[in-house]
Design a protein around this motif. Structure first.
Motif, PDB file in Angstrom:
ATOM      1  N   MET A  36       0.759  -1.266  -0.109  1.00 40.34           N
ATOM      2  CA  MET A  36      -0.178   0.167  -0.015  1.00 40.34           C
ATOM      3  C   MET A  36       1.111   0.918   0.185  1.00 40.34           C
ATOM      4  SD  MET A  36      -3.195  -1.330  -0.231  1.00 40.34           S
ATOM      5  CE  MET A  36      -4.359   0.395  -0.241  1.00 40.34           C
ATOM      6  N   LEU A  37       0.360   2.563  -0.478  1.00 39.72           N
ATOM      7  CA  LEU A  37       0.640   3.524  -0.458  1.00 39.72           C
ATOM      8  C   LEU A  37       0.778   4.298   0.420  1.00 39.72           C
ATOM      9  CD1 LEU A  37       0.663   3.829  -4.307  1.00 39.72           C
ATOM     10  CD2 LEU A  37       2.683   3.037  -2.364  1.00 39.72           C
ATOM     11  N   SER A  38      -0.658   3.840   1.262  1.00 42.41           N
ATOM     12  CA  SER A  38      -0.211   5.151   2.622  1.00 42.41           C
ATOM     13  C   SER A  38       0.588   6.348   2.715  1.00 42.41           C
ATOM     14  CB  SER A  38      -1.373   4.626   3.628  1.00 42.41           C
ATOM     15  OG  SER A  38      -1.566   5.188   4.686  1.00 42.41           O
ATOM     16  N   GLY A  39       0.117   7.504   2.718  1.00 38.79           N
ATOM     17  CA  GLY A  39       1.194   8.794   3.480  1.00 38.79           C
ATOM     18  C   GLY A  39       2.436   8.437   2.254  1.00 38.79           C
ATOM     19  N   LYS A  40       1.894   8.292   1.030  1.00 37.90           N
ATOM     20  CA  LYS A  40       2.802   8.266   0.104  1.00 37.90           C
ATOM     21  C   LYS A  40       2.529   9.532  -0.936  1.00 37.90           C
ATOM     22  CE  LYS A  40       5.992   5.423   1.747  1.00 37.90           C
ATOM     23  NZ  LYS A  40       7.397   5.206   1.840  1.00 37.90           N
ATOM     24  N   THR A  74      -3.829   5.203 -14.226  1.00 43.36           N
ATOM     25  CA  THR A  74      -3.169   5.074 -13.451  1.00 43.36           C
ATOM     26  C   THR A  74      -3.405   6.414 -11.890  1.00 43.36           C
ATOM     27  OG1 THR A  74      -1.878   5.243 -14.311  1.00 43.36           O
ATOM     28  CG2 THR A  74      -0.245   5.681 -12.562  1.00 43.36           C
ATOM     29  N   ILE A  75      -3.609   8.028 -11.713  1.00 43.80           N
ATOM     30  CA  ILE A  75      -4.257   8.421 -10.676  1.00 43.80           C
ATOM     31  C   ILE A  75      -5.111   7.612  -9.802  1.00 43.80           C
ATOM     32  CG2 ILE A  75      -5.196  10.894 -10.173  1.00 43.80           C
ATOM     33  CD1 ILE A  75      -3.754  12.021 -12.516  1.00 43.80           C
ATOM     34  N   ARG A  76      -6.156   7.261 -10.753  1.00 42.14           N
ATOM     35  CA  ARG A  76      -6.972   6.020 -10.331  1.00 42.14           C
ATOM     36  C   ARG A  76      -6.629   5.372  -8.892  1.00 42.14           C
ATOM     37  NH1 ARG A  76     -10.969   2.447  -9.750  1.00 42.14           N
ATOM     38  NH2 ARG A  76      -9.776   1.735 -11.557  1.00 42.14           N
ATOM     39  N   ARG A  77      -5.515   4.878  -9.092  1.00 38.76           N
ATOM     40  CA  ARG A  77      -4.781   3.495  -9.181  1.00 38.76           C
ATOM     41  C   ARG A  77      -4.384   3.853  -7.581  1.00 38.76           C
ATOM     42  NH1 ARG A  77      -4.960  -1.949 -12.238  1.00 38.76           N
ATOM     43  NH2 ARG A  77      -6.345  -1.806 -13.855  1.00 38.76           N
ATOM     44  N   GLY A  86      -1.977  -0.934 -14.148  1.00 44.86           N
ATOM     45  CA  GLY A  86      -1.583  -2.101 -12.622  1.00 44.86           C
ATOM     46  C   GLY A  86      -0.223  -2.317 -13.120  1.00 44.86           C
ATOM     47  N   GLU A  87       0.540  -2.151 -13.575  1.00 50.58           N
ATOM     48  CA  GLU A  87       1.791  -2.799 -13.513  1.00 50.58           C
ATOM     49  C   GLU A  87       2.686  -1.172 -13.279  1.00 50.58           C
ATOM     50  OE1 GLU A  87       3.975  -4.697 -17.315  1.00 50.58           O
ATOM     51  OE2 GLU A  87       1.713  -4.819 -18.236  1.00 50.58           O
ATOM     52  N   ILE A  88       2.498   0.095 -13.710  1.00 50.61           N
ATOM     53  CA  ILE A  88       2.904   1.182 -12.778  1.00 50.61           C
ATOM     54  C   ILE A  88       2.483   1.408 -11.362  1.00 50.61           C
ATOM     55  CG2 ILE A  88       1.999   4.031 -13.356  1.00 50.61           C
ATOM     56  CD1 ILE A  88       1.229   3.041 -15.857  1.00 50.61           C
ATOM     57  N   VAL A  89       1.561   0.920 -11.269  1.00 44.12           N
ATOM     58  CA  VAL A  89       1.604   0.846  -9.575  1.00 44.12           C
ATOM     59  C   VAL A  89       2.341   0.130  -8.762  1.00 44.12           C
ATOM     60  CG1 VAL A  89      -0.160   1.083  -7.896  1.00 44.12           C
ATOM     61  CG2 VAL A  89      -0.880   2.170 -10.197  1.00 44.12           C
ATOM     62  N   ALA A  90       2.199  -0.758  -9.328  1.00 42.25           N
ATOM     63  CA  ALA A  90       3.083  -2.305  -8.573  1.00 42.25           C
ATOM     64  C   ALA A  90       4.913  -1.938  -8.614  1.00 42.25           C
ATOM     65  CB  ALA A  90       3.078  -3.867  -9.568  1.00 42.25           C
ATOM     66  N   SER A  92       8.381   0.214  -1.458  1.00 45.14           N
ATOM     67  CA  SER A  92       8.669   0.057  -0.289  1.00 45.14           C
ATOM     68  C   SER A  92      10.369  -0.655  -0.409  1.00 45.14           C
ATOM     69  CB  SER A  92       7.931  -1.520  -0.318  1.00 45.14           C
ATOM     70  OG  SER A  92       7.672  -2.418  -1.885  1.00 45.14           O
ATOM     71  N   GLY A  93      10.579  -0.564  -1.098  1.00 43.67           N
ATOM     72  CA  GLY A  93      12.971  -0.994  -1.103  1.00 43.67           C
ATOM     73  C   GLY A  93      13.146  -2.421  -1.721  1.00 43.67           C
ATOM     74  N   GLY A  94      11.624  -2.849  -2.743  1.00 41.30           N
ATOM     75  CA  GLY A  94      12.386  -3.743  -3.692  1.00 41.30           C
ATOM     76  C   GLY A  94      12.466  -5.020  -3.173  1.00 41.30           C
ATOM     77  N   PRO A  95      12.380  -6.312  -4.033  1.00 37.11           N
ATOM     78  CA  PRO A  95      12.491  -7.060  -3.566  1.00 37.11           C
ATOM     79  C   PRO A  95      14.024  -7.839  -3.465  1.00 37.11           C
ATOM     80  CG  PRO A  95      12.433  -6.978  -5.883  1.00 37.11           C
ATOM     81  CD  PRO A  95      12.572  -5.818  -5.235  1.00 37.11           C
ATOM     82  N   LEU A  96      15.026  -6.967  -3.536  1.00 37.98           N
ATOM     83  CA  LEU A  96      16.480  -7.306  -3.041  1.00 37.98           C
ATOM     84  C   LEU A  96      17.282  -5.975  -2.352  1.00 37.98           C
ATOM     85  CD1 LEU A  96      17.900  -7.379  -6.785  1.00 37.98           C
ATOM     86  CD2 LEU A  96      17.750  -9.261  -4.412  1.00 37.98           C
ATOM     87  N   THR A  97      15.645  -5.445  -1.671  1.00 42.05           N
ATOM     88  CA  THR A  97      16.239  -4.119  -0.390  1.00 42.05           C
ATOM     89  C   THR A  97      17.092  -5.657   0.971  1.00 42.05           C
ATOM     90  OG1 THR A  97      14.267  -3.511  -0.504  1.00 42.05           O
ATOM     91  CG2 THR A  97      15.522  -3.489   1.886  1.00 42.05           C
ATOM     92  N   GLY A  98      17.736  -4.950   1.153  1.00 45.72           N
ATOM     93  CA  GLY A  98      19.163  -5.606   1.882  1.00 45.72           C
ATOM     94  C   GLY A  98      19.768  -6.688   1.770  1.00 45.72           C
TER      95      GLY A  98
END
Length: 399
Positions: free
Chosen positions: A1-5, A23-26, A169-173, A180-186
């Motif tokens: 989720m993008l709450s607060g972003k 894209t704005i709506r999503r 949908g792909e843009i929002v993902a 969120s940092g991405g799948p390689l975060t850390g």
């Protein structure tokens, strides 16, 4: 989720601008606040009224608007967002970004921002494949700009091919992954790139034709997925990627030392074209040409960095990826190299002069794994890098 972003959304002037509305709506459905900026060309495709109604915020259009400057100057506008998102990123906008132009509100915001930037390209297939666009893309990815798409498919102009904008949908993902940092975060990943130069004397050296473009693109793609990247590069032609730790080396022995110093790492990608040999005795002064007498050079093998790190019993990366540049029997030679070196994967390509791959902007690779050979279609080196980075992320997630 993008709450607060907060997303600063720059809408470029192309037929795909209509997808910016969805894209704005999503984005708002997921809790993000969206501040829209329309270029002059974008207003030919979508209206400020429709964009503002969906965003629920003021729409910015002009650089020299006294009211807007009094309320929030364009410099401040570019820095209050968590992400600057360009949908669609036209060829014109990409060119302005790559050259650092600032002639309108959109390009000024992009130049003034100190927050992450993500672009979603959309344009005619010929424009996408044009050498100028490929150069601009390489510059932008090297500067740390994240790129989503484009996809291949039918276009409004009646042509088919790469250049079609990906779906909302792909843009929002992608936005969610970026924030969120991405799948390689850390994760820590070592990438080697470019050629090595093995000196003969102070003015001559042994090298190869590697530009370093593919290794640089891989480092940028891994960075975009959240990885901490250590980028060990020889004297390559291309600009170094932003947002990674860059270690400059010249010789194979220096690259070996830097690679070992970068460990431990979760993965290692050896894209460098390391010279196989060096001269036994480098001359401290220039070897002079003598009529009728040819110099005799004695060679010795350079260290095999890929094999050495693949064979480590302690501190070996969980995934070791090598590269094989071949001119014939690509799959057979690459498969044999994987077994000989002891690495997990080999990324092989045909670098025969007719392919234009060595030093070019595109690549066509075969991924050699324990499951066999997987042929990837010819694509921009940035696209190959993104696919490889995603595959690395998936594999590390399962380790």
């Amino acid at each position: 989720m993008l709450s607060g972003k907060r997303i600063l959304l720059i809408i470029g002037g192309g037929i795909a601008a209509y997808k910016a509305l969805e894209t704005i709506r999503r984005l708002r459905e997921r809790g993000a606040a969206v501040t829209p900026v329309l270029t002059r060309a974008a207003r030919e495709f979508v209206t400020p009224l429709s964009v503002g109604a969906l965003a629920g915020e003021k729409v910015y259009t002009d650089l020299f608007d006294l009211t807007d400057e009094a309320e929030m100057g364009h410099i401040q506008l570019s820095r209050v967002a968590d992400l600057v998102l360009v949908v669609p990123a036209t060829a014109d906008l990409m060119a302005k970004m790559a050259q650092g132009l600032a002639g309108d509100l959109a390009s000024t915001l992009l130049l003034a921002t100190d927050t992450p930037v993500m672009i979603v390209p959309a344009m005619n297939v010929r424009m996408w494949e044009h050498a100028a666009t490929r150069r601009n893309l390489a510059t932008l990815t090297g500067d740390g700009v994240r790129v989503v798409g484009p996809a291949s498919g039918d276009m409004a102009c009646g042509e088919f091919g790469p250049g079609r904008m990906v779906e909302p949908g792909e843009i929002v993902a992608a936005v969610e992954s970026a924030l969120s940092g991405g799948p390689l975060t850390g994760r820590r990943v070592l990438v080697t790139s470019g050629p090595t130069h093995e000196p003969i004397d102070p003015v001559r050296y042994i090298a190869n034709r590697s530009s370093g473009a593919q290794g640089t693109a891989i480092a940028a793609a891994l960075r975009d997925l959240g990885a901490e990247v250590v980028f060990v590069t020889g004297p390559a032609e291309v600009a170094r990627p932003a947002g990674v730790e860059v270690v400059e080396v010249e010789t194979a022995r220096e690259m070996r030392a830097a690679a070992l110093a970068a460990l431990p790492a979760d993965a290692a990608v050896f894209a460098a074209a390391v010279a196989d040999w060096r001269v036994v005795s480098e001359s401290g002064s220039k070897i002079k040409k003598v009529a009728g007498a040819l110099p005799v050079l004695e060679f010795t093998e350079n260290p095999d960095i890929l094999a050495e790190i693949s064979a480590l019993t302690e501190g070996r990366p969980g995934l070791v990826v090598g590269f094989a540049a071949e001119t014939d029997d690509v799959v057979a030679h690459a498969t044999a190299k994987r077994a000989r070196k002891g690495c997990d994967w080999i990324v092989a390509n045909d670098v025969s002069p007719a392919t234009g791959i060595m030093g070019g902007t595109e690549n066509a690779v075969v991924l050699i794994t324990g499951d066999g050979a997987e042929h990837w279609p010819r694509a921009a080196k940035s696209d190959v890098a993104a696919r490889l980075a995603a595959r690395i992320a998936d594999t590390l997630a399962g380790l």
